[in-house]
Design a protein around this motif. Structure first.
Motif, PDB file in Angstrom:
ATOM      1  N   ARG A   1       1.335  -1.276  -0.178  1.00 60.65           N
ATOM      2  CA  ARG A   1      -0.408  -0.034  -0.205  1.00 60.65           C
ATOM      3  C   ARG A   1       1.052   1.397  -0.049  1.00 60.65           C
ATOM      4  O   ARG A   1       2.003   1.129   0.989  1.00 60.65           O
ATOM      5  CB  ARG A   1      -0.930   0.030   1.211  1.00 60.65           C
ATOM      6  CG  ARG A   1      -1.785   1.210   1.656  1.00 60.65           C
ATOM      7  CD  ARG A   1      -2.496   1.355   2.618  1.00 60.65           C
ATOM      8  NE  ARG A   1      -3.840   0.048   2.543  1.00 60.65           N
ATOM      9  CZ  ARG A   1      -4.489  -0.302   3.172  1.00 60.65           C
ATOM     10  NH1 ARG A   1      -4.612   0.172   4.294  1.00 60.65           N
ATOM     11  NH2 ARG A   1      -5.506  -1.409   2.549  1.00 60.65           N
ATOM     12  N   ARG A   2       0.617   1.921  -0.723  1.00 62.72           N
ATOM     13  CA  ARG A   2       1.199   3.466  -0.969  1.00 62.72           C
ATOM     14  C   ARG A   2       2.698   3.056  -0.886  1.00 62.72           C
ATOM     15  O   ARG A   2       3.751   3.936  -0.449  1.00 62.72           O
ATOM     16  CB  ARG A   2       0.925   4.321  -0.207  1.00 62.72           C
ATOM     17  CG  ARG A   2      -0.568   4.300  -0.103  1.00 62.72           C
ATOM     18  CD  ARG A   2      -1.164   5.559   0.957  1.00 62.72           C
ATOM     19  NE  ARG A   2      -2.165   5.986   0.499  1.00 62.72           N
ATOM     20  CZ  ARG A   2      -3.272   6.541   1.927  1.00 62.72           C
ATOM     21  NH1 ARG A   2      -2.459   7.114   3.161  1.00 62.72           N
ATOM     22  NH2 ARG A   2      -3.793   6.090   1.588  1.00 62.72           N
ATOM     23  N   GLY A   3       3.522   2.066  -1.369  1.00 63.18           N
ATOM     24  CA  GLY A   3       5.255   1.474  -1.696  1.00 63.18           C
ATOM     25  C   GLY A   3       5.800   1.040  -0.904  1.00 63.18           C
ATOM     26  O   GLY A   3       6.675   0.395  -0.579  1.00 63.18           O
ATOM     27  N   ARG A   4       4.904   0.761   0.409  1.00 65.92           N
ATOM     28  CA  ARG A   4       5.254   0.167   1.686  1.00 65.92           C
ATOM     29  C   ARG A   4       4.594  -1.430   2.153  1.00 65.92           C
ATOM     30  O   ARG A   4       3.673  -1.623   1.557  1.00 65.92           O
ATOM     31  CB  ARG A   4       4.651   1.056   2.871  1.00 65.92           C
ATOM     32  CG  ARG A   4       5.523   0.439   3.790  1.00 65.92           C
ATOM     33  CD  ARG A   4       5.067   1.484   5.036  1.00 65.92           C
ATOM     34  NE  ARG A   4       5.787   0.928   5.928  1.00 65.92           N
ATOM     35  CZ  ARG A   4       5.291   1.309   7.865  1.00 65.92           C
ATOM     36  NH1 ARG A   4       5.240   2.313   7.544  1.00 65.92           N
ATOM     37  NH2 ARG A   4       5.828   0.906   8.691  1.00 65.92           N
ATOM     38  N   ALA A   5       5.513  -2.631   2.063  1.00 64.54           N
ATOM     39  CA  ALA A   5       5.086  -3.825   1.920  1.00 64.54           C
ATOM     40  C   ALA A   5       4.711  -4.238   3.998  1.00 64.54           C
ATOM     41  O   ALA A   5       5.639  -3.966   4.048  1.00 64.54           O
ATOM     42  CB  ALA A   5       5.991  -5.097   2.171  1.00 64.54           C
ATOM     43  N   THR A   6       3.381  -4.790   4.014  1.00 63.62           N
ATOM     44  CA  THR A   6       3.248  -5.238   5.562  1.00 63.62           C
ATOM     45  C   THR A   6       2.983  -6.367   5.358  1.00 63.62           C
ATOM     46  O   THR A   6       1.604  -6.652   5.242  1.00 63.62           O
ATOM     47  CB  THR A   6       2.154  -4.440   6.296  1.00 63.62           C
ATOM     48  OG1 THR A   6       2.565  -2.627   6.028  1.00 63.62           O
ATOM     49  CG2 THR A   6       2.010  -4.676   7.122  1.00 63.62           C
ATOM     50  N   LYS A   7       3.319  -7.690   6.109  1.00 61.93           N
ATOM     51  CA  LYS A   7       3.195  -8.976   5.726  1.00 61.93           C
ATOM     52  C   LYS A   7       2.433  -8.958   7.457  1.00 61.93           C
ATOM     53  O   LYS A   7       2.387  -8.439   8.228  1.00 61.93           O
ATOM     54  CB  LYS A   7       4.578  -9.319   6.332  1.00 61.93           C
ATOM     55  CG  LYS A   7       5.181  -9.578   5.039  1.00 61.93           C
ATOM     56  CD  LYS A   7       6.202 -10.521   5.041  1.00 61.93           C
ATOM     57  CE  LYS A   7       6.904 -10.575   4.155  1.00 61.93           C
ATOM     58  NZ  LYS A   7       6.858 -11.476   2.924  1.00 61.93           N
ATOM     59  N   PHE A   8       1.359 -10.003   6.853  1.00 64.33           N
ATOM     60  CA  PHE A   8       0.074 -10.680   7.885  1.00 64.33           C
ATOM     61  C   PHE A   8       0.429 -12.299   8.038  1.00 64.33           C
ATOM     62  O   PHE A   8       0.319 -11.998   6.650  1.00 64.33           O
ATOM     63  CB  PHE A   8      -1.362 -10.300   7.537  1.00 64.33           C
ATOM     64  CG  PHE A   8      -1.593  -8.968   7.911  1.00 64.33           C
ATOM     65  CD1 PHE A   8      -1.443  -7.436   9.119  1.00 64.33           C
ATOM     66  CD2 PHE A   8      -1.122  -7.942   7.074  1.00 64.33           C
ATOM     67  CE1 PHE A   8      -1.841  -6.551   9.391  1.00 64.33           C
ATOM     68  CE2 PHE A   8      -0.798  -6.343   7.074  1.00 64.33           C
ATOM     69  CZ  PHE A   8      -1.566  -5.745   7.762  1.00 64.33           C
ATOM     70  N   ILE A   9      -0.282 -13.041   8.727  1.00 59.53           N
ATOM     71  CA  ILE A   9      -0.141 -14.362   8.803  1.00 59.53           C
ATOM     72  C   ILE A   9      -1.545 -14.608   8.954  1.00 59.53           C
ATOM     73  O   ILE A   9      -2.532 -14.064  10.336  1.00 59.53           O
ATOM     74  CB  ILE A   9       0.285 -14.649   9.592  1.00 59.53           C
ATOM     75  CG1 ILE A   9       2.136 -15.056   9.387  1.00 59.53           C
ATOM     76  CG2 ILE A   9       0.599 -16.405   9.958  1.00 59.53           C
ATOM     77  CD1 ILE A   9       2.008 -15.073   7.926  1.00 59.53           C
ATOM     78  N   ALA A  10      -2.035 -15.300   8.010  1.00 59.59           N
ATOM     79  CA  ALA A  10      -3.863 -15.810   8.818  1.00 59.59           C
ATOM     80  C   ALA A  10      -3.025 -17.747   9.044  1.00 59.59           C
ATOM     81  O   ALA A  10      -3.276 -18.596   8.193  1.00 59.59           O
ATOM     82  CB  ALA A  10      -4.598 -15.736   7.340  1.00 59.59           C
ATOM     83  N   ARG A  11      -3.210 -17.766  10.568  1.00 59.10           N
ATOM     84  CA  ARG A  11      -3.263 -18.984  11.049  1.00 59.10           C
ATOM     85  C   ARG A  11      -4.330 -19.309  10.767  1.00 59.10           C
ATOM     86  O   ARG A  11      -5.527 -19.903  11.960  1.00 59.10           O
ATOM     87  CB  ARG A  11      -2.175 -19.296  12.027  1.00 59.10           C
ATOM     88  CG  ARG A  11      -1.915 -20.627  12.521  1.00 59.10           C
ATOM     89  CD  ARG A  11      -0.958 -20.067  13.722  1.00 59.10           C
ATOM     90  NE  ARG A  11      -0.033 -19.874  12.705  1.00 59.10           N
ATOM     91  CZ  ARG A  11       1.713 -19.536  13.231  1.00 59.10           C
ATOM     92  NH1 ARG A  11       1.557 -19.324  15.018  1.00 59.10           N
ATOM     93  NH2 ARG A  11       2.638 -19.234  12.803  1.00 59.10           N
ATOM     94  N   ILE A  12      -4.829 -20.807   9.677  1.00 60.46           N
ATOM     95  CA  ILE A  12      -6.071 -21.157   9.537  1.00 60.46           C
ATOM     96  C   ILE A  12      -5.833 -22.699  10.501  1.00 60.46           C
ATOM     97  O   ILE A  12      -5.440 -23.403   9.783  1.00 60.46           O
ATOM     98  CB  ILE A  12      -6.698 -21.791   8.706  1.00 60.46           C
ATOM     99  CG1 ILE A  12      -6.486 -19.901   7.193  1.00 60.46           C
ATOM    100  CG2 ILE A  12      -8.247 -21.641   7.972  1.00 60.46           C
ATOM    101  CD1 ILE A  12      -6.390 -20.101   6.089  1.00 60.46           C
ATOM    102  N   HIS A  13      -6.988 -22.969  10.726  1.00 56.80           N
ATOM    103  CA  HIS A  13      -7.185 -24.040  11.488  1.00 56.80           C
ATOM    104  C   HIS A  13      -8.464 -25.233  11.150  1.00 56.80           C
ATOM    105  O   HIS A  13      -9.644 -24.676  11.111  1.00 56.80           O
ATOM    106  CB  HIS A  13      -6.994 -24.523  13.134  1.00 56.80           C
ATOM    107  CG  HIS A  13      -6.760 -25.726  13.630  1.00 56.80           C
ATOM    108  ND1 HIS A  13      -6.447 -25.895  15.292  1.00 56.80           N
ATOM    109  CD2 HIS A  13      -6.709 -27.353  13.626  1.00 56.80           C
ATOM    110  CE1 HIS A  13      -6.478 -26.648  15.587  1.00 56.80           C
ATOM    111  NE2 HIS A  13      -5.744 -27.565  14.045  1.00 56.80           N
ATOM    112  N   VAL A  14      -7.837 -25.760   9.824  1.00 53.66           N
ATOM    113  CA  VAL A  14      -8.523 -27.055   8.980  1.00 53.66           C
ATOM    114  C   VAL A  14      -9.450 -28.634   9.592  1.00 53.66           C
ATOM    115  O   VAL A  14      -8.408 -28.908   9.763  1.00 53.66           O
ATOM    116  CB  VAL A  14      -8.483 -26.598   7.784  1.00 53.66           C
ATOM    117  CG1 VAL A  14      -9.532 -27.547   6.446  1.00 53.66           C
ATOM    118  CG2 VAL A  14      -7.829 -25.687   7.280  1.00 53.66           C
ATOM    119  N   PHE A  15     -10.295 -28.280  10.239  1.00 56.00           N
ATOM    120  CA  PHE A  15     -10.552 -29.786  10.597  1.00 56.00           C
ATOM    121  C   PHE A  15     -11.531 -29.999   9.459  1.00 56.00           C
ATOM    122  O   PHE A  15     -12.947 -29.663   8.694  1.00 56.00           O
ATOM    123  CB  PHE A  15     -11.570 -29.375  11.532  1.00 56.00           C
ATOM    124  CG  PHE A  15     -11.155 -28.694  12.913  1.00 56.00           C
ATOM    125  CD1 PHE A  15     -10.061 -29.517  13.689  1.00 56.00           C
ATOM    126  CD2 PHE A  15     -11.050 -27.597  12.943  1.00 56.00           C
ATOM    127  CE1 PHE A  15      -8.929 -29.286  14.608  1.00 56.00           C
ATOM    128  CE2 PHE A  15     -10.480 -26.821  13.997  1.00 56.00           C
ATOM    129  CZ  PHE A  15      -9.849 -27.945  14.931  1.00 56.00           C
TER     130      PHE A  15
END
Length: 383
Positions: free
Chosen positions: A363-377
């Motif tokens: 966004r606007r030349g800046r990178a930000t990381k996020f993690i979606a930790r998905i527990h799948v049953f």
């Protein structure tokens, strides 16, 4: 005796009231009378009475002076007798012998309403199946087999017979047509009665569900029992109950070092050192839970990814960085800022996955990381 006088005889037979006893005739004589036995002549078949006053009939039958044979019956008649045959016999005009009368032939249809059997000197009536002989011995009346319990369940009487019927859930036995036998609805292959298991019962059936399910209102389908909302789970106060098909899971998580828990399912980064670390270390880790059955149709989108809010020029980069052994899952992008995690290869048996989906928001030349930790049953097939 003086002259001029004469004596006359008295007729005692006329003057006396009964000069002689019965059976004697009075005969007047000069100066008296005499009694003489009365002699009468009787015709053939008669004889004089003891007082010889009249002729009486001779009973040849009683005296045994008749000429009837042993088969015949002697009947006395005035002055004679006659020989007759017993009832059910007639006399042969030539041999004079008594011959049996076949009433069934002579009086066909008049002596018996159904079946007639000739016997010596008589006959016997009988009835066909479903009828019985009336008290008069000739007519036939219907037998009510239903009163005698001919059918095991329902019975309808008809003339000369009956018909058996069964209650719903039973069928008439082809062997005796009277016994009703239970229909095993569960063994019928023409229709699926229950989504899980069919239990046959006398005259009907019931559906059963596995543990973790309850029977739906239609009595055939099984629906998942939400132990979490019902409060029937055994999760501790520090755990979160997550309902899955046929059961539940007790979940808890701890944030990794340099992260702190914010909200119920998020860990926020505390600090980062330098530009590179701040760009490469995830700013936030968010925990999610998903559940679906093994018989889900693929490809199936299971998780949508998009920043909120979205700004013009936003772009995201997506990748599954952990937990995708076997390559069951994959990423597809819809546009620059929207993507989906989808199932491309369904597991053959129930199992669990813990996926880390890395989202890089530019966004606007800046990178930000996020993690979606998905527990799948992945649970068993849906019911």
């Amino acid at each position: 005796m003086p002259d001029g006088m004469t004596c006359e005889d008295t007729n005692e037979c006329e003057q006396l009231q009964q000069p002689c006893t019965e059976g004697f005739n009075c005969v007047n004589t000069i100066g008296s009378y005499s009694c003489h036995r009365n002699i009468i002549s009787c015709s053939r078949g008669y004889k004089a009475s003891e007082d010889h006053a009249r002729c009486i009939d001779i009973d040849e039958c009683q005296m045994g002076t008749h000429h009837c044979n042993n088969e015949q019956i002697c009947h006395n008649t005035p002055g004679s007798y006659r020989c007759e045959c017993a009832q059910g016999y007639h006399m042969d005009p030539y041999s004079r012998a008594c011959v049996d009368i076949d009433e069934c032939q002579r009086y066909r249809g008049r002596v018996c309403t159904q079946n007639c059997e000739n016997t010596m000197g008589s006959y016997q009536c009988s009835c066909g199946a479903g009828y019985k002989l009336a008290e008069d011995g000739r007519n036939c009346q219907d037998v009510d087999e239903c009163e005698a319990g001919a059918c095991s369940q329902q019975c309808v009487n008809v003339h000369g017979s009956y018909q058996c019927y069964c209650w719903p859930g039973y069928s008439l036995s082809p062997l005796d047509r009277t016994t009703c036998q239970d229909i095993d609805e569960c063994s019928l292959t023409s229709t699926t009665l229950c989504t899980y298991r069919c239990v046959n019962t006398p005259g009907s059936f019931s559906c059963a569900c596995p543990a973790g399910y309850i029977l739906a209102q239609n009595g055939r389908n099984c629906k998942d029992l939400d132990e979490c909302s019902l409060g029937t789970h055994n999760c501790s106060g520090a755990e979160t109950c997550f309902n899955i098909q046929g059961g539940f899971k007790c979940l808890s998580f701890e944030c990794p070092p340099n992260y702190r828990k914010v909200g119920q399912n998020q860990c926020e980064r505390l600090s980062c050192q330098g530009y590179v670390e701040c760009q490469t270390v995830p700013q936030r880790i968010t925990y999610y839970q998903l559940s679906f059955p093994t018989n889900i149709r693929v490809p199936a989108d299971i998780f949508r990814i998009s920043p909120s809010p979205v700004y013009v020029g936003d772009n995201i980069l997506l990748g599954i960085t952990r937990g995708n052994e076997g390559l069951h899952f994959a990423i597809r992008r819809v546009d620059a800022y929207t993507g989906f995690v989808y199932l491309q290869l369904p597991p053959q048996a129930p199992r669990e996955f813990l996926l880390d989906v890395e989202i890089t928001l530019i966004r606007r030349g800046r990178a930000t990381k996020f993690i979606a930790r998905i527990h799948v049953f992945v649970t068993g097939p849906s019911l």
